[in-house]
Design an enzyme around this catalytic site. Structure first.
Site, PDB file in Angstrom:
ATOM      1  N   HIS A 308       0.725  -1.095   0.094  1.00  0.00           N
ATOM      2  CA  HIS A 308       0.026  -0.274   0.301  1.00  0.00           C
ATOM      3  C   HIS A 308       0.348   0.859  -0.427  1.00  0.00           C
ATOM      4  O   HIS A 308       2.191   1.481   0.293  1.00  0.00           O
ATOM      5  CB  HIS A 308      -1.096  -0.203   1.251  1.00  0.00           C
ATOM      6  CG  HIS A 308      -1.822   1.151   1.518  1.00  0.00           C
ATOM      7  ND1 HIS A 308      -1.745   2.394   1.782  1.00  0.00           N
ATOM      8  CD2 HIS A 308      -3.295   1.047   0.803  1.00  0.00           C
ATOM      9  CE1 HIS A 308      -3.202   2.897   1.671  1.00  0.00           C
ATOM     10  NE2 HIS A 308      -3.562   1.964   0.906  1.00  0.00           N
ATOM     11  N   ASP A 366      -7.787  -4.824  -1.021  1.00  0.00           N
ATOM     12  CA  ASP A 366      -8.652  -4.594  -1.846  1.00  0.00           C
ATOM     13  C   ASP A 366      -8.362  -6.165  -2.146  1.00  0.00           C
ATOM     14  O   ASP A 366      -9.230  -7.164  -3.015  1.00  0.00           O
ATOM     15  CB  ASP A 366      -7.575  -4.343  -2.606  1.00  0.00           C
ATOM     16  CG  ASP A 366      -8.032  -2.662  -3.095  1.00  0.00           C
ATOM     17  OD1 ASP A 366      -8.558  -2.315  -2.688  1.00  0.00           O
ATOM     18  OD2 ASP A 366      -6.678  -1.962  -2.927  1.00  0.00           O
TER      19      ASP A 366
END
Length: 431
Positions: A308, A366
């Site tokens: 991320h 995700d």
């Protein structure tokens, strides 16, 4: 603005400029450069604004090194476990956890606004059936300003409140309608006897021909997905909402701008891209090939759903999402699905392989949310619309905070100009 207790000195070209510094309640100190151009005739250069605070906010805090996400000071793990999405909405909007009476009132206000204007149905019929639901949402949410004229005055506090409730209440209805339209099924009206998450699932999966009962485990998982995506500080779409709002644009236009930004595969479209990647890999035996490609600096292939931009540790949302993924998959008895097998093996490798561990490329939110949504029956095209309806409350909270900020100005980034200097026009016959 926090009181300035320190200053920083910037020295260049025999000039010295004293810049005030501000200390936040948590996080690194901030150098105030607002007078830098006026006093020093220079700008700062910060592509992506990764080292620039564009606003003052009291809503969400992220510590990427610790893997920490706080909504109004409350850890996301606690909220996901003990709270509900609408309670989190109340927290983000008003700053404190509500009492029972306050929460009941808030839930009623949202529930009673879930229907959309009947004429808005015609907007959907103007789109092609194969339109991406995000394209539909951008258009329909922006068109809300053509129907709800009594909540467009951004200088009226009550109208801002009405617009906020309408957006939180109607965005799930619009997202569900976009889905139904894309598959050729009739629209399903919202039901006031269902929870926020259960109502969304009912609008997506029920049909007039037979009764549909929402499984509470699926409703809980959906509620968690909403909660985990409710806000994430000054990300690209939130910054877009604030930038649009800084011009005085109405709230519906601002949220539509946020939805458009969220659509990008590097932002809200990441969970869709992740699942598409898992399908591209196809089978477990092909994983080593793709792992090798991911490690090859000369290969453009990148593993989606890992790492991320902000979190340099484990994404705190991913821990909670993994629990929900296990619950949903157990409930639905999905264990032999080939895509799921690929996901599970990739997850194992990412948590054990030295390359991934050293670079802290852990599975992110995700990665797990895509698995859950597919198991529930959503096509990949609906992943980002679900993200958008989840994030709507965060956008609204940030927008309302911006409107009330006395230091807020219209957004106007500067540039490092590298084009031609002034030159004279040459007649076309002489070029």
């Amino acid at each position: 603005m926090p009181e300035s207790k320190m200053t920083a000195t910037l020295t260049f070209d025999n000039k010295s400029i004293q810049l005030p510094m501000h200390s936040p309640s948590v996080g690194p100190d901030v150098i105030d450069i607002r007078k830098l151009y006026a006093e020093g005739d220079v700008f700062t250069y910060d592509p992506g604004f990764t080292s620039t605070a564009a606003c003052e906010s009291a809503i969400t805090y992220i510590d990427g090194d610790k893997g920490e996400l706080l909504y109004r000071g409350y850890p996301i793990e606690q909220l996901a476990e003990k709270s509900s999405y609408l309670e989190v909405c109340n927290l983000l909007l008003y700053g404190e956890l509500p009492t029972e009476t306050q929460l009941r009132d808030f839930v009623v206000r949202v529930t009673m606004h879930t229907m959309v204007h009947e004429q808005m149905h015609y907007f959907f019929r103007g789109f092609r059936r194969d339109s991406h639901p995000m394209a539909t949402m951008v258009g329909v949410v922006g068109a809300m300003s053509a129907f709800y004229h009594d909540s467009l005055d951004i200088n009226d506090e009550w109208q801002r409140e009405v617009a906020a409730i309408r957006l939180i209440a109607k965005t799930p209805t619009i997202a569900a309608m976009a889905y139904k339209y894309s598959i050729g099924q009739p629209f399903v009206y919202p039901r006031n006897d269902l929870s926020y998450a259960a109502n969304f699932l009912h609008m997506c999966f029920s049909v007039p021909a037979e009764p549909y009962h929402v499984n509470p485990i699926l409703a809980k998982a959906m509620d968690r997905i909403f909660t985990l995506h409710a806000d994430h500080e000054q990300n690209a779409s939130t910054s877009t909402v604030r930038l649009a709002g800084s011009s005085g644009a109405n709230p519906f236009a601002c949220i539509a701008a946020g939805i458009a930004c969220l659509w990008g595969p590097a932002h809200g479209g990441a969970n869709q891209a992740c699942l598409e990647m898992l399908r591209e890999i196809g089978t477990v035996d092909r994983i080593p090939e793709y792992i090798a490609r991911a490690k090859d600096k000369n290969d453009p292939f990148r593993l989606m759903g890992f790492g991320h931009r902000v979190y340099k540790n484990f994404d705190p949302r991913a821990k909670v999402m993994k629990e929900s993924a296990d619950e949903v998959l157990d409930l639905l008895g999905i264990h032999n699905n080939e895509t799921l097998k690929v996901a599970k093996e990739l997850e194992r490798i990412a948590l054990e392989d030295e390359y991934f561990v050293s670079k802290k490329l852990y599975p992110n939110v995700d990665f797990y949310s895509g698995i859950i949504l597919e198991a529930m029956g959503f096509p990949t095209s609906m992943f980002t619309p679900i993200f958008a309806l989840s994030r709507t409350v965060g956008w609204i909270a940030q927008w309302k905070e911006m409107i009330a900020d006395k230091d807020q100005k219209i957004g106007r980034p500067r540039q490092l100009y590298v084009g031609a200097t002034q030159r004279d026009y040459v007649d076309i016959a002489k070029r």
